[in-house]
Design an enzyme around this catalytic site. Sequence first.
Site, mmCIF file in Angstrom:
data_model
loop_
_atom_site.group_PDB
_atom_site.id
_atom_site.type_symbol
_atom_site.label_atom_id
_atom_site.label_comp_id
_atom_site.label_asym_id
_atom_site.label_seq_id
_atom_site.Cartn_x
_atom_site.Cartn_y
_atom_site.Cartn_z
ATOM 1 N N GLY A 167 0.824 -1.217 0.000
ATOM 2 C CA GLY A 167 0.000 0.000 0.000
ATOM 3 C C GLY A 167 0.853 1.258 0.000
ATOM 4 O O GLY A 167 2.069 1.208 -0.160
ATOM 5 N N GLY A 191 7.478 -6.827 -6.651
ATOM 6 C CA GLY A 191 6.708 -7.741 -7.489
ATOM 7 C C GLY A 191 5.812 -7.024 -8.488
ATOM 8 O O GLY A 191 6.049 -5.866 -8.849
ATOM 9 N N ASP A 192 4.751 -7.716 -8.912
ATOM 10 C CA ASP A 192 3.891 -7.170 -9.972
ATOM 11 C C ASP A 192 3.249 -5.848 -9.547
ATOM 12 O O ASP A 192 3.206 -4.888 -10.323
ATOM 13 C CB ASP A 192 2.830 -8.200 -10.395
ATOM 14 C CG ASP A 192 1.983 -8.685 -9.228
ATOM 15 O OD1 ASP A 192 2.448 -8.623 -8.069
ATOM 16 O OD2 ASP A 192 0.849 -9.120 -9.466
ATOM 17 N N ILE A 221 8.606 -14.083 -5.117
ATOM 18 C CA ILE A 221 8.895 -15.452 -4.707
ATOM 19 C C ILE A 221 7.943 -16.420 -5.413
ATOM 20 O O ILE A 221 8.265 -17.574 -5.642
ATOM 21 C CB ILE A 221 8.802 -15.572 -3.180
ATOM 22 C CG1 ILE A 221 9.535 -16.792 -2.710
ATOM 23 C CG2 ILE A 221 7.381 -15.591 -2.703
ATOM 24 C CD1 ILE A 221 9.598 -16.886 -1.228
ATOM 25 N N ASP A 222 6.756 -15.915 -5.796
ATOM 26 C CA ASP A 222 5.746 -16.786 -6.410
ATOM 27 C C ASP A 222 6.021 -17.041 -7.899
ATOM 28 O O ASP A 222 5.314 -17.832 -8.515
ATOM 29 C CB ASP A 222 4.355 -16.152 -6.295
ATOM 30 C CG ASP A 222 3.886 -16.057 -4.859
ATOM 31 O OD1 ASP A 222 4.454 -16.764 -4.011
ATOM 32 O OD2 ASP A 222 2.963 -15.280 -4.589
ATOM 33 N N ARG A 267 -0.062 -17.257 -3.905
ATOM 34 C CA ARG A 267 -1.404 -16.680 -3.754
ATOM 35 C C ARG A 267 -2.237 -16.939 -5.013
ATOM 36 O O ARG A 267 -3.365 -17.377 -4.941
ATOM 37 C CB ARG A 267 -1.260 -15.175 -3.549
ATOM 38 C CG ARG A 267 -2.372 -14.560 -2.745
ATOM 39 C CD ARG A 267 -2.384 -13.052 -2.858
ATOM 40 N NE ARG A 267 -1.171 -12.385 -2.456
ATOM 41 C CZ ARG A 267 -1.037 -11.661 -1.335
ATOM 42 N NH1 ARG A 267 -2.037 -11.572 -0.499
ATOM 43 N NH2 ARG A 267 0.079 -11.036 -1.078
ATOM 44 N N GLU A 321 -1.045 -22.000 -1.059
ATOM 45 C CA GLU A 321 -2.011 -21.271 -0.220
ATOM 46 C C GLU A 321 -3.234 -20.751 -0.980
ATOM 47 O O GLU A 321 -4.307 -20.603 -0.399
ATOM 48 C CB GLU A 321 -1.324 -20.094 0.478
ATOM 49 C CG GLU A 321 -0.783 -19.080 -0.507
ATOM 50 C CD GLU A 321 -0.080 -17.896 0.118
ATOM 51 O OE1 GLU A 321 -0.395 -17.527 1.254
ATOM 52 O OE2 GLU A 321 0.794 -17.330 -0.562
ATOM 53 N N TYR A 402 6.305 -18.858 5.931
ATOM 54 C CA TYR A 402 7.138 -17.671 5.734
ATOM 55 C C TYR A 402 8.623 -18.022 5.791
ATOM 56 O O TYR A 402 9.461 -17.236 5.350
ATOM 57 C CB TYR A 402 6.800 -16.590 6.762
ATOM 58 C CG TYR A 402 5.510 -15.872 6.435
ATOM 59 C CD1 TYR A 402 5.520 -14.623 5.837
ATOM 60 C CD2 TYR A 402 4.278 -16.469 6.679
ATOM 61 C CE1 TYR A 402 4.336 -13.982 5.497
ATOM 62 C CE2 TYR A 402 3.098 -15.838 6.344
ATOM 63 C CZ TYR A 402 3.131 -14.590 5.754
ATOM 64 O OH TYR A 402 1.967 -13.967 5.411
#
Length: 490
Positions: A167, A191-192, A221-222, A267, A321, A402
Amino acid sequence: MDSNGVDEQEMKLVQGAAGYVLEDVPHLSDYILDLPTYPNPLQSNPAYSVVRQYFVDEDDTVPQKIVVHKDSPRGTHFRRAGPRQKVYFKPADVRACIVTCGGLCPGLNTVIREIVCGLHYMYGVTEVLGVNCGFSGFYSKNTVTLTPKDVSDIHKRGGTMLGTSRGGHDTSKIVDNIQDREINQVYIIGGDGTQKGASAIYKEIRRRGLKVAVAGIPKTIDNDIPVIDKSFGFDTAVEEAQRAINAAHVEATSVENGIGLVKLMGRYSGFIAMYATLASRDVDCCLIPESPFYLEGKGGLYEFIAKRLRENGHMVIVVAEGAGQDLVAESIEQQDASGNKLLKDVGLWMSLKIKEHFAKQRKMDITLKYIGTFCPLPNFNSSYLRFLKYECDWVHVSDPTYMIRAIPANASDNVYSTLLAQSAVHGAMAGYTGFISGLVNGRHTYIPFNRITEKQNKVVITDRMWARMLSSTNQPSFMNPPNGATEGAN
Ligand SMILES: Nc1ncnc2c1ncn2[C@@H]1O[C@H](COP(=O)(O)OP(=O)(O)OP(=O)(O)O)[C@@H](O)[C@H]1O
Ligand SMILES: O=P(O)(O)OC[C@H]1O[C@](O)(CO)[C@@H](O)[C@@H]1O
Ligand SMILES: [Mg+2]
């Protein structure tokens, strides 16, 4: 805007013979005229001056697709990364800053280190600032100065020495601060979501006509950023995930009808789960967000568990997850500060459902160990229904998944992170802007922001890799759910 409503500033396409297309990155000279250039200081650097063809030819590009047919067009290319003969900044004039945003990822500190050291040792740049705690740090925190000495051993530690956040992206406040601090190179690691923020910053800088290069270093990481081969830290995360899988396997094989259930990060994209499964060979079933599954009936998870336990006496399940979120619970969707979906704990839900199913059936006594979320909720009773009513920050706080992202990068990710950082430095010094530094088919390239922010990279379940995974576990494909098998938490 063109006729399709696409911002022309975002598209810099160069057409060539035989269907060749270069998706080029912006350059400061695209919107600032008559910029002076300087010889690259690397020309007199003893370490590099002896290298034959050290400088990258302006016309070198890298194809996005390397498997081609005889008559197919040459297709999309990206600009090859690396040092150029000419630079657009005098080293003494450079005032660079570095910011890290989004979740943690092994290698973040390495990238910070190598931007600082690359600027310093390759180009003689001495003014580098660190922005603390992500995008909001631009306008809410003081900066820290970064010298090679300050960052000398940070690559041995996990996390980011600058801190991070979700945010708080306020484009004009951020660009005001860049202007106020007279920063002219901005390195944005994230990231994105972060790269969308970086793109907005670049556009505002361009709108104001500032000589400020904006370079992104994609971190995820994804592995959910498209176009690039893989993101830094991914290999380290997959390696660390082996420890969780091994623990689950030991637990499962030590009892009769033992089930080890491991929840891993992911995610929206299941790459960590898929690669960790392929690497381990102890996993009997891998569940990812891209491949819906069901529990009851023919071809369902319960049937498969019973079969595997009868055959082997134990089994290991890996769940990403983001898998099965539609099954877990219908409740109000929640978001984090960046607008990402907050997930229900599918691992805990699955362990309760599996235990309940086999207890009800009374045909098989199972022992299930969940390597995922420790559940310290006061007055928690074993009913998953009760659990699902809680929206739980504490689940995230105490989640051992984590572990895979808080560690330092392994050796190969350290080298990879180093090269990504150095490429970003070469690109910014050469006057490129609005780009990320990324690996495409094993070559370092500069990719325009819009190409990596337009969609997320996901596991394609009709591709060979997923088929390899399925054939390694021999799990059901869950392609044909019987009527009513999409049972949720009811
Ligand atoms: N569309 C967007 N426009 C501008 N800024 C954005 C946008 N999406 C996200 N951001 C900003 O980027 C930062 C990081 O975003 P986010 O929390 O989604 O992490 P991320 O970079 O995607 O990393 P991760 O892979 O850990 O999710 C936040 O500060 C957020 O405000
Ligand atoms: O709890 P945080 O820090 O928001 O991070 C959670 C998310 O970060 C990610 O690792 C992406 O960086 C996701 O897999 C995960 O859902
Ligand atoms: Mg993200």
